[in-house]
Structure formats: C-alpha cells, structure tokens
Motif scaffolding. Structure first.
Motif, PDB file in Angstrom:
ATOM      1  N   ILE A   1       0.900  -1.149   0.051  1.00  0.00           N
ATOM      2  CA  ILE A   1      -0.055   0.024   0.014  1.00  0.00           C
ATOM      3  C   ILE A   1       0.903   1.387   0.101  1.00  0.00           C
ATOM      4  O   ILE A   1       0.566   2.350  -0.636  1.00  0.00           O
ATOM      5  CB  ILE A   1      -0.949  -0.201   1.225  1.00  0.00           C
ATOM      6  CG1 ILE A   1      -1.740  -1.256   1.199  1.00  0.00           C
ATOM      7  CG2 ILE A   1      -1.840   1.237   1.402  1.00  0.00           C
ATOM      8  CD1 ILE A   1      -1.933  -2.053   2.340  1.00  0.00           C
TER       9      ILE A   1
ATOM     10  N   ASP B   1      -3.084  14.013  -1.426  1.00  0.00           N
ATOM     11  CA  ASP B   1      -4.240  13.321  -0.639  1.00  0.00           C
ATOM     12  C   ASP B   1      -3.518  13.414   0.770  1.00  0.00           C
ATOM     13  O   ASP B   1      -3.340  12.170   1.207  1.00  0.00           O
ATOM     14  CB  ASP B   1      -4.623  12.084  -1.187  1.00  0.00           C
ATOM     15  CG  ASP B   1      -5.724  11.541  -0.440  1.00  0.00           C
ATOM     16  OD1 ASP B   1      -6.362  12.381   0.422  1.00  0.00           O
ATOM     17  OD2 ASP B   1      -5.942  10.287  -0.589  1.00  0.00           O
TER      18      ASP B   1
ATOM     19  N   GLU C   1      -4.964  12.959   3.323  1.00  0.00           N
ATOM     20  CA  GLU C   1      -5.905  12.026   3.932  1.00  0.00           C
ATOM     21  C   GLU C   1      -5.263  10.601   4.078  1.00  0.00           C
ATOM     22  O   GLU C   1      -5.683   9.619   4.654  1.00  0.00           O
ATOM     23  CB  GLU C   1      -7.344  12.003   3.733  1.00  0.00           C
ATOM     24  CG  GLU C   1      -8.029  12.715   4.748  1.00  0.00           C
ATOM     25  CD  GLU C   1      -9.717  12.402   4.444  1.00  0.00           C
ATOM     26  OE1 GLU C   1     -10.196  13.399   3.834  1.00  0.00           O
ATOM     27  OE2 GLU C   1     -10.070  11.578   4.573  1.00  0.00           O
ATOM     28  N   PHE C   2      -4.519  10.414   3.136  1.00  0.00           N
ATOM     29  CA  PHE C   2      -3.885   9.018   2.804  1.00  0.00           C
ATOM     30  C   PHE C   2      -3.311   8.514   3.854  1.00  0.00           C
ATOM     31  O   PHE C   2      -3.232   7.319   4.599  1.00  0.00           O
ATOM     32  CB  PHE C   2      -2.956   9.013   1.554  1.00  0.00           C
ATOM     33  CG  PHE C   2      -2.136   7.793   1.388  1.00  0.00           C
ATOM     34  CD1 PHE C   2      -2.578   6.642   1.044  1.00  0.00           C
ATOM     35  CD2 PHE C   2      -0.826   7.819   1.836  1.00  0.00           C
ATOM     36  CE1 PHE C   2      -1.951   5.591   0.657  1.00  0.00           C
ATOM     37  CE2 PHE C   2      -0.090   6.476   1.757  1.00  0.00           C
ATOM     38  CZ  PHE C   2      -0.922   5.381   1.027  1.00  0.00           C
TER      39      PHE C   2
ATOM     40  N   LEU D   1      -4.127   8.858   7.112  1.00  0.00           N
ATOM     41  CA  LEU D   1      -4.995   8.276   7.950  1.00  0.00           C
ATOM     42  C   LEU D   1      -5.011   6.661   7.657  1.00  0.00           C
ATOM     43  O   LEU D   1      -5.106   6.072   8.754  1.00  0.00           O
ATOM     44  CB  LEU D   1      -6.198   8.881   8.012  1.00  0.00           C
ATOM     45  CG  LEU D   1      -6.362  10.435   8.551  1.00  0.00           C
ATOM     46  CD1 LEU D   1      -7.682  10.889   8.470  1.00  0.00           C
ATOM     47  CD2 LEU D   1      -5.964  10.431  10.089  1.00  0.00           C
ATOM     48  N   ASP D   2      -5.221   6.164   6.388  1.00  0.00           N
ATOM     49  CA  ASP D   2      -5.137   5.056   6.013  1.00  0.00           C
ATOM     50  C   ASP D   2      -3.835   4.345   6.422  1.00  0.00           C
ATOM     51  O   ASP D   2      -4.051   3.409   6.985  1.00  0.00           O
ATOM     52  CB  ASP D   2      -5.583   4.959   4.563  1.00  0.00           C
ATOM     53  CG  ASP D   2      -6.822   5.404   4.176  1.00  0.00           C
ATOM     54  OD1 ASP D   2      -7.741   5.530   5.082  1.00  0.00           O
ATOM     55  OD2 ASP D   2      -7.046   6.135   2.947  1.00  0.00           O
ATOM     56  N   ALA D   3      -2.900   4.954   6.143  1.00  0.00           N
ATOM     57  CA  ALA D   3      -1.560   4.216   6.243  1.00  0.00           C
ATOM     58  C   ALA D   3      -1.278   3.896   7.881  1.00  0.00           C
ATOM     59  O   ALA D   3      -1.068   2.960   8.291  1.00  0.00           O
ATOM     60  CB  ALA D   3      -0.380   5.199   5.763  1.00  0.00           C
TER      61      ALA D   3
ATOM     62  N   ALA E   1      -3.789   3.684   9.973  1.00  0.00           N
ATOM     63  CA  ALA E   1      -5.029   2.745  10.287  1.00  0.00           C
ATOM     64  C   ALA E   1      -4.031   1.144  10.121  1.00  0.00           C
ATOM     65  O   ALA E   1      -4.110   0.332  10.915  1.00  0.00           O
ATOM     66  CB  ALA E   1      -6.119   2.838   9.838  1.00  0.00           C
ATOM     67  N   MET E   2      -3.473   1.051   8.874  1.00  0.00           N
ATOM     68  CA  MET E   2      -2.848  -0.023   8.715  1.00  0.00           C
ATOM     69  C   MET E   2      -1.669  -0.668   9.718  1.00  0.00           C
ATOM     70  O   MET E   2      -1.710  -1.732   9.988  1.00  0.00           O
ATOM     71  CB  MET E   2      -2.156  -0.099   7.422  1.00  0.00           C
ATOM     72  CG  MET E   2      -3.274  -0.564   6.167  1.00  0.00           C
ATOM     73  SD  MET E   2      -2.240  -0.686   4.615  1.00  0.00           S
ATOM     74  CE  MET E   2      -1.234   0.910   4.661  1.00  0.00           C
TER      75      MET E   2
ATOM     76  N   LEU F   1      -3.488   4.736  14.445  1.00  0.00           N
ATOM     77  CA  LEU F   1      -4.401   5.901  14.173  1.00  0.00           C
ATOM     78  C   LEU F   1      -4.851   6.044  15.755  1.00  0.00           C
ATOM     79  O   LEU F   1      -5.147   5.327  16.390  1.00  0.00           O
ATOM     80  CB  LEU F   1      -5.594   5.452  13.587  1.00  0.00           C
ATOM     81  CG  LEU F   1      -6.336   6.401  12.628  1.00  0.00           C
ATOM     82  CD1 LEU F   1      -5.604   7.488  11.905  1.00  0.00           C
ATOM     83  CD2 LEU F   1      -7.380   5.749  12.054  1.00  0.00           C
TER      84      LEU F   1
ATOM     85  N   ARG G   1      -9.680  12.191  14.314  1.00  0.00           N
ATOM     86  CA  ARG G   1      -8.952  11.196  14.018  1.00  0.00           C
ATOM     87  C   ARG G   1      -7.533  11.689  13.663  1.00  0.00           C
ATOM     88  O   ARG G   1      -7.605  12.789  12.955  1.00  0.00           O
ATOM     89  CB  ARG G   1      -9.317  10.250  12.842  1.00  0.00           C
ATOM     90  CG  ARG G   1     -10.479   9.405  13.279  1.00  0.00           C
ATOM     91  CD  ARG G   1     -10.495   8.198  12.290  1.00  0.00           C
ATOM     92  NE  ARG G   1     -10.743   8.521  10.973  1.00  0.00           N
ATOM     93  CZ  ARG G   1     -10.474   7.834   9.916  1.00  0.00           C
ATOM     94  NH1 ARG G   1     -10.094   6.528   9.826  1.00  0.00           N
ATOM     95  NH2 ARG G   1     -10.536   8.436   8.499  1.00  0.00           N
TER      96      ARG G   1
ATOM     97  N   TYR H   1      -2.714  16.044   9.671  1.00  0.00           N
ATOM     98  CA  TYR H   1      -3.184  14.811  10.440  1.00  0.00           C
ATOM     99  C   TYR H   1      -2.454  14.304  11.548  1.00  0.00           C
ATOM    100  O   TYR H   1      -2.534  13.533  12.421  1.00  0.00           O
ATOM    101  CB  TYR H   1      -3.849  13.746   9.519  1.00  0.00           C
ATOM    102  CG  TYR H   1      -4.939  14.195   8.658  1.00  0.00           C
ATOM    103  CD1 TYR H   1      -6.290  14.311   9.343  1.00  0.00           C
ATOM    104  CD2 TYR H   1      -4.693  14.189   7.345  1.00  0.00           C
ATOM    105  CE1 TYR H   1      -7.236  14.634   8.453  1.00  0.00           C
ATOM    106  CE2 TYR H   1      -5.882  14.671   6.900  1.00  0.00           C
ATOM    107  CZ  TYR H   1      -6.907  14.906   7.249  1.00  0.00           C
ATOM    108  OH  TYR H   1      -8.053  15.358   6.412  1.00  0.00           O
TER     109      TYR H   1
END
Ligand SMILES: [Zn+2]
Length: 100
Positions: free
Chosen positions: A5, A20, A22-23, A25-27, A29-30, A34, A43, A73
């Motif tokens: 990812i 982006d 916000e990417f 936050l996804d990273a 979370a993985m 987070l 978040r 973030y």
C-alpha cells in the motif's frame, strides 16, 4: 504487506501525501497508529509511533519525520490531535468546558 500500500521510497510517499493528505490516516490505520483526539475526537496520527512503524520500510526516520510533520493529520502528541496540541487556547477552552 505494508509495501503493498505504501510506496517504496519517501519521494513517492511525499507526492501521494501532497495530493491526498488523508492518505496518512489510511496508512496509520494499517499499522495501528491511528489515534482519536481526547478533546475533539478527530482522527489523527501520533508521529512518534508512526515513524517507528514505518522505519523498517524507509530506514531514514529523520527524513520521514520531517516529511510527515507538515501533514495536517500528524500530531506530536499521542493523546491530542495536531489542531488541539498546537493551540493552547483551544485546549484551555475544552478543559474549562469539561469542568463546567
Ligand atoms: Zn483535537
């Protein structure tokens, strides 16, 4: 798993984050980094554990830290989001509200 990812180098990561934010936050979370702000429940990503998690992938934790710290973030605190952490006035306001 992470490398599926996340891009393999920091320059590519910077380009993704520029497009982006916000990417992040996804990273986060993985890699289970987070956080949820204790004040505003936004978040966010605490920078220290996140950099630690990504270090095996990128190696250069100092550059990674420098790259991430400008992301909206990211927070230097592990309990408060960057917005609350950076604004002591807001922090005081929330603390007063909680006491009321
Ligand atoms: Zn907050």
């Amino acid at each position: 798993m992470l490398s599926l990812i996340l891009p393999p180098d920091l320059d590519a990561l910077r380009i993704i984050l520029d497009e982006d934010p916000e990417f992040l936050l996804d990273a986060a979370a993985m890699v289970n980094c987070l956080g949820t702000c204790r004040l505003c429940e936004r978040r966010f990503v605490p920078v220290a554990p996140f950099v630690e998690s990504l270090e095996p992938l990128y190696g250069d934790s100092r550059r990674l830290h420098a790259l991430l710290r400008h992301n909206q973030y990211i927070s230097l605190s592990e309990a408060l989001c960057g917005f609350c952490h950076a604004d002591p006035g807001l922090l005081n306001m929330f603390q007063k509200m909680k006491k009321l």
